[in-house]
Scaffold this motif. Structure first.
Motif, PDB file in Angstrom:
ATOM      1  N   PRO A  14      -8.987  -8.392   6.208  1.00 10.86           N
ATOM      2  CA  PRO A  14      -8.320  -8.554   6.989  1.00 10.86           C
ATOM      3  C   PRO A  14      -6.890  -9.050   7.195  1.00 10.86           C
ATOM      4  O   PRO A  14      -5.819  -9.103   7.894  1.00 10.86           O
ATOM      5  N   TYR A  15      -6.862  -9.906   6.031  1.00 11.91           N
ATOM      6  CA  TYR A  15      -5.618 -10.543   5.561  1.00 11.91           C
ATOM      7  C   TYR A  15      -3.983  -9.506   4.904  1.00 11.91           C
ATOM      8  O   TYR A  15      -3.528 -10.657   4.651  1.00 11.91           O
ATOM      9  N   ALA A  16      -4.490  -8.689   4.335  1.00 10.94           N
ATOM     10  CA  ALA A  16      -3.254  -8.064   3.376  1.00 10.94           C
ATOM     11  C   ALA A  16      -2.892  -6.526   4.293  1.00 10.94           C
ATOM     12  O   ALA A  16      -4.186  -6.041   5.398  1.00 10.94           O
ATOM     13  N   THR A  17      -1.837  -6.243   4.366  1.00  9.90           N
ATOM     14  CA  THR A  17      -1.522  -5.127   4.527  1.00  9.90           C
ATOM     15  C   THR A  17      -2.083  -4.057   3.428  1.00  9.90           C
ATOM     16  O   THR A  17      -1.086  -4.281   2.568  1.00  9.90           O
ATOM     17  N   GLN A  18      -2.828  -3.141   3.049  1.00  8.72           N
ATOM     18  CA  GLN A  18      -3.018  -2.097   2.416  1.00  8.72           C
ATOM     19  C   GLN A  18      -2.203  -1.229   2.619  1.00  8.72           C
ATOM     20  O   GLN A  18      -2.658  -0.472   3.514  1.00  8.72           O
ATOM     21  N   MET A  19      -1.845  -0.521   1.572  1.00  8.45           N
ATOM     22  CA  MET A  19      -1.515   0.466   1.309  1.00  8.45           C
ATOM     23  C   MET A  19      -1.848   1.633   0.530  1.00  8.45           C
ATOM     24  O   MET A  19      -1.498   0.921  -0.836  1.00  8.45           O
ATOM     25  N   ARG A  20      -2.009   2.833   0.598  1.00  8.49           N
ATOM     26  CA  ARG A  20      -2.059   4.127   0.086  1.00  8.49           C
ATOM     27  C   ARG A  20      -1.605   4.296  -0.647  1.00  8.49           C
ATOM     28  O   ARG A  20      -0.666   5.317  -0.281  1.00  8.49           O
ATOM     29  N   THR A  21      -1.816   5.006  -2.083  1.00 15.32           N
ATOM     30  CA  THR A  21      -0.293   5.995  -2.677  1.00 15.32           C
ATOM     31  C   THR A  21      -0.916   7.491  -2.747  1.00 15.32           C
ATOM     32  O   THR A  21      -3.138   7.701  -2.370  1.00 15.32           O
ATOM     33  N   ARG A  22      -0.314   8.227  -2.011  1.00 19.85           N
ATOM     34  CA  ARG A  22      -0.563   9.535  -1.802  1.00 19.85           C
ATOM     35  C   ARG A  22       0.454  10.523  -2.830  1.00 19.85           C
ATOM     36  O   ARG A  22       0.899  11.228  -1.627  1.00 19.85           O
ATOM     37  N   PRO A  23       0.168  10.395  -4.067  1.00 22.55           N
ATOM     38  CA  PRO A  23       0.600  11.950  -5.616  1.00 22.55           C
ATOM     39  C   PRO A  23       1.428  12.938  -3.780  1.00 22.55           C
ATOM     40  O   PRO A  23       2.225  14.079  -4.464  1.00 22.55           O
ATOM     41  N   GLU A  24       0.118  13.297  -3.622  1.00 20.28           N
ATOM     42  CA  GLU A  24       0.142  14.786  -3.020  1.00 20.28           C
ATOM     43  C   GLU A  24       1.312  15.110  -2.427  1.00 20.28           C
ATOM     44  O   GLU A  24       1.548  16.366  -1.864  1.00 20.28           O
ATOM     45  N   VAL A  25       1.964  14.130  -1.494  1.00 18.80           N
ATOM     46  CA  VAL A  25       2.851  14.050  -0.349  1.00 18.80           C
ATOM     47  C   VAL A  25       4.012  13.066  -0.679  1.00 18.80           C
ATOM     48  O   VAL A  25       4.811  12.937  -0.193  1.00 18.80           O
ATOM     49  N   GLY A  26       3.803  13.317  -2.310  1.00 19.13           N
ATOM     50  CA  GLY A  26       5.397  12.049  -2.722  1.00 19.13           C
ATOM     51  C   GLY A  26       4.657  10.498  -3.298  1.00 19.13           C
ATOM     52  O   GLY A  26       6.189  10.197  -2.789  1.00 19.13           O
ATOM     53  N   LEU A  27       4.216  10.022  -2.249  1.00 20.53           N
ATOM     54  CA  LEU A  27       3.894   8.507  -2.226  1.00 20.53           C
ATOM     55  C   LEU A  27       3.477   7.530  -3.671  1.00 20.53           C
ATOM     56  O   LEU A  27       2.249   8.061  -3.457  1.00 20.53           O
ATOM     57  N   HIS A  28       3.971   8.506  -4.632  1.00 15.31           N
ATOM     58  CA  HIS A  28       3.556   7.668  -5.976  1.00 15.31           C
ATOM     59  C   HIS A  28       3.695   6.431  -5.379  1.00 15.31           C
ATOM     60  O   HIS A  28       4.010   5.627  -4.590  1.00 15.31           O
ATOM     61  N   THR A  29       2.726   5.917  -6.651  1.00 17.33           N
ATOM     62  CA  THR A  29       3.574   3.798  -7.149  1.00 17.33           C
ATOM     63  C   THR A  29       4.506   3.852  -6.938  1.00 17.33           C
ATOM     64  O   THR A  29       4.852   3.073  -5.695  1.00 17.33           O
ATOM     65  N   ALA A  30       5.208   3.904  -7.473  1.00 14.76           N
ATOM     66  CA  ALA A  30       6.587   3.501  -6.796  1.00 14.76           C
ATOM     67  C   ALA A  30       6.788   3.866  -5.283  1.00 14.76           C
ATOM     68  O   ALA A  30       7.478   2.849  -5.121  1.00 14.76           O
ATOM     69  N   ALA A  31       6.948   4.611  -4.899  1.00 20.11           N
ATOM     70  CA  ALA A  31       7.990   5.135  -3.721  1.00 20.11           C
ATOM     71  C   ALA A  31       6.738   4.049  -2.363  1.00 20.11           C
ATOM     72  O   ALA A  31       7.383   3.635  -1.915  1.00 20.11           O
ATOM     73  N   THR A  32       5.828   4.142  -2.764  1.00 19.94           N
ATOM     74  CA  THR A  32       5.008   3.511  -1.984  1.00 19.94           C
ATOM     75  C   THR A  32       4.767   1.550  -2.193  1.00 19.94           C
ATOM     76  O   THR A  32       4.932   0.684  -0.950  1.00 19.94           O
ATOM     77  N   LEU A  33       5.094   1.522  -4.035  1.00 25.96           N
ATOM     78  CA  LEU A  33       5.778  -0.572  -3.704  1.00 25.96           C
ATOM     79  C   LEU A  33       7.358   0.086  -3.276  1.00 25.96           C
ATOM     80  O   LEU A  33       7.588  -1.473  -2.793  1.00 25.96           O
ATOM     81  N   ARG A  34       8.106   0.402  -3.307  1.00 24.26           N
ATOM     82  CA  ARG A  34       9.626  -0.141  -2.927  1.00 24.26           C
ATOM     83  C   ARG A  34       9.602   0.285  -1.424  1.00 24.26           C
ATOM     84  O   ARG A  34       9.940  -0.894  -0.629  1.00 24.26           O
ATOM     85  N   THR A  35       8.628   1.383  -0.242  1.00 25.33           N
ATOM     86  CA  THR A  35       7.928   0.633   0.823  1.00 25.33           C
ATOM     87  C   THR A  35       7.498  -0.656   0.826  1.00 25.33           C
ATOM     88  O   THR A  35       7.666  -1.603   1.800  1.00 25.33           O
ATOM     89  N   ALA A  36       6.788  -1.240   0.100  1.00 27.11           N
ATOM     90  CA  ALA A  36       5.891  -2.273   0.134  1.00 27.11           C
ATOM     91  C   ALA A  36       6.739  -3.005  -0.118  1.00 27.11           C
ATOM     92  O   ALA A  36       6.790  -4.711   0.926  1.00 27.11           O
TER      93      ALA A  36
END
Length: 109
Positions: A14-36
Protein backbone atom coordinates in the motif's frame (compact mmCIF):
# COMPACT_ATOMS: atom_id res chain seq x y z
CA UNK A 1 8.44 7.57 -3.14
CA UNK A 2 9.07 3.83 -3.48
CA UNK A 3 8.51 2.22 -6.89
CA UNK A 4 8.81 -1.46 -7.74
CA UNK A 5 9.36 -2.84 -11.23
CA UNK A 6 8.41 -6.50 -11.32
CA UNK A 7 7.36 -9.25 -13.67
CA UNK A 8 4.44 -10.23 -11.48
CA UNK A 9 3.03 -8.29 -8.55
CA UNK A 10 2.74 -11.05 -5.97
CA UNK A 11 1.84 -8.88 -3.00
CA UNK A 12 0.24 -5.44 -3.03
CA UNK A 13 2.25 -2.90 -1.05
CA UNK A 14 0.00 0.00 0.00
CA UNK A 15 2.94 2.39 0.48
CA UNK A 16 4.56 1.73 -2.92
CA UNK A 17 3.84 2.33 -6.58
CA UNK A 18 4.10 -1.07 -8.20
CA UNK A 19 4.73 -1.37 -11.94
CA UNK A 20 4.44 -4.63 -13.82
CA UNK A 21 6.53 -5.41 -16.87
CA UNK A 22 4.57 -6.63 -19.90
CA UNK A 23 7.00 -7.80 -22.59
CA UNK A 24 4.15 -8.92 -24.83
CA UNK A 25 3.19 -5.25 -25.37
CA UNK A 26 6.72 -3.84 -25.36
CA UNK A 27 6.99 -2.99 -21.66
CA UNK A 28 10.24 -4.78 -20.91
CA UNK A 29 12.14 -4.09 -17.71
CA UNK A 30 14.08 -1.18 -19.23
CA UNK A 31 10.97 0.54 -20.63
CA UNK A 32 9.09 0.11 -17.36
CA UNK A 33 12.11 1.29 -15.36
CA UNK A 34 12.50 4.36 -17.58
CA UNK A 35 8.85 5.26 -16.87
CA UNK A 36 9.36 4.70 -13.14
CA UNK A 37 12.42 6.95 -13.03
CA UNK A 38 10.45 9.82 -14.60
CA UNK A 39 8.47 9.96 -11.33
CA UNK A 40 11.65 10.95 -9.44
CA UNK A 41 11.53 8.13 -6.87
CA UNK A 42 13.65 7.91 -3.74
CA UNK A 43 13.83 4.11 -3.98
CA UNK A 44 13.42 1.73 -6.94
CA UNK A 45 13.21 -2.02 -6.54
CA UNK A 46 13.76 -4.02 -9.75
CA UNK A 47 12.97 -7.73 -9.74
CA UNK A 48 15.43 -8.72 -12.50
CA UNK A 49 18.10 -6.91 -14.48
CA UNK A 50 18.65 -9.01 -17.59
CA UNK A 51 19.76 -6.70 -20.38
CA UNK A 52 22.20 -3.91 -21.17
CA UNK A 53 19.62 -1.12 -21.20
CA UNK A 54 18.22 -2.05 -17.78
CA UNK A 55 21.76 -2.34 -16.34
CA UNK A 56 22.67 1.11 -17.64
CA UNK A 57 19.45 2.58 -16.23
CA UNK A 58 19.97 1.17 -12.72
CA UNK A 59 23.58 2.40 -12.59
CA UNK A 60 22.53 5.82 -13.89
CA UNK A 61 19.69 6.07 -11.36
CA UNK A 62 22.03 5.13 -8.51
CA UNK A 63 24.52 7.77 -9.68
CA UNK A 64 21.71 10.37 -9.40
CA UNK A 65 21.04 9.40 -5.78
CA UNK A 66 18.18 6.93 -6.18
CA UNK A 67 18.50 3.91 -3.90
CA UNK A 68 18.25 0.97 -6.31
CA UNK A 69 17.63 -2.56 -5.05
CA UNK A 70 17.84 -4.97 -7.97
CA UNK A 71 17.92 -8.69 -8.58
CA UNK A 72 20.32 -10.32 -11.00
CA UNK A 73 20.73 -14.04 -11.58
CA UNK A 74 24.24 -15.23 -10.74
CA UNK A 75 25.94 -18.07 -8.92
CA UNK A 76 27.48 -15.80 -6.26
CA UNK A 77 27.65 -12.17 -5.14
CA UNK A 78 30.95 -11.76 -7.00
CA UNK A 79 29.41 -13.22 -10.15
CA UNK A 80 26.52 -10.79 -9.74
CA UNK A 81 28.89 -7.83 -9.97
CA UNK A 82 30.60 -9.40 -12.99
CA UNK A 83 27.24 -10.04 -14.63
CA UNK A 84 26.15 -6.46 -14.08
CA UNK A 85 29.41 -5.20 -15.56
CA UNK A 86 29.05 -7.57 -18.54
CA UNK A 87 25.52 -6.29 -19.15
CA UNK A 88 26.80 -2.77 -19.54
CA UNK A 89 27.24 -1.30 -16.11
CA UNK A 90 30.57 0.49 -16.51
CA UNK A 91 33.28 -0.43 -14.02
CA UNK A 92 33.67 3.23 -13.02
CA UNK A 93 29.90 3.59 -12.59
CA UNK A 94 29.72 0.44 -10.48
CA UNK A 95 32.64 1.57 -8.32
CA UNK A 96 30.88 4.90 -7.63
CA UNK A 97 27.41 3.54 -6.99
CA UNK A 98 27.49 -0.07 -5.79
CA UNK A 99 27.04 -0.15 -2.01
CA UNK A 100 26.48 -3.83 -1.39
CA UNK A 101 25.84 -7.23 -2.93
CA UNK A 102 24.18 -10.24 -1.39
CA UNK A 103 23.64 -13.76 -2.65
CA UNK A 104 21.17 -16.47 -1.85
CA UNK A 105 21.16 -20.03 -2.99
CA UNK A 106 17.91 -21.88 -3.38
CA UNK A 107 18.16 -25.60 -2.77
CA UNK A 108 15.48 -28.18 -3.25
CA UNK A 109 15.28 -31.34 -1.15
Amino acid sequence: LLITVQEDVEMVLPYATQMRTRPEVGLHTAATLRTALKQDPDVVMVSHVRDREAAELVVSAAARGVLVLAGIEAASAEDGVESLAALGGSRAGLERTLKGVGATRITFP
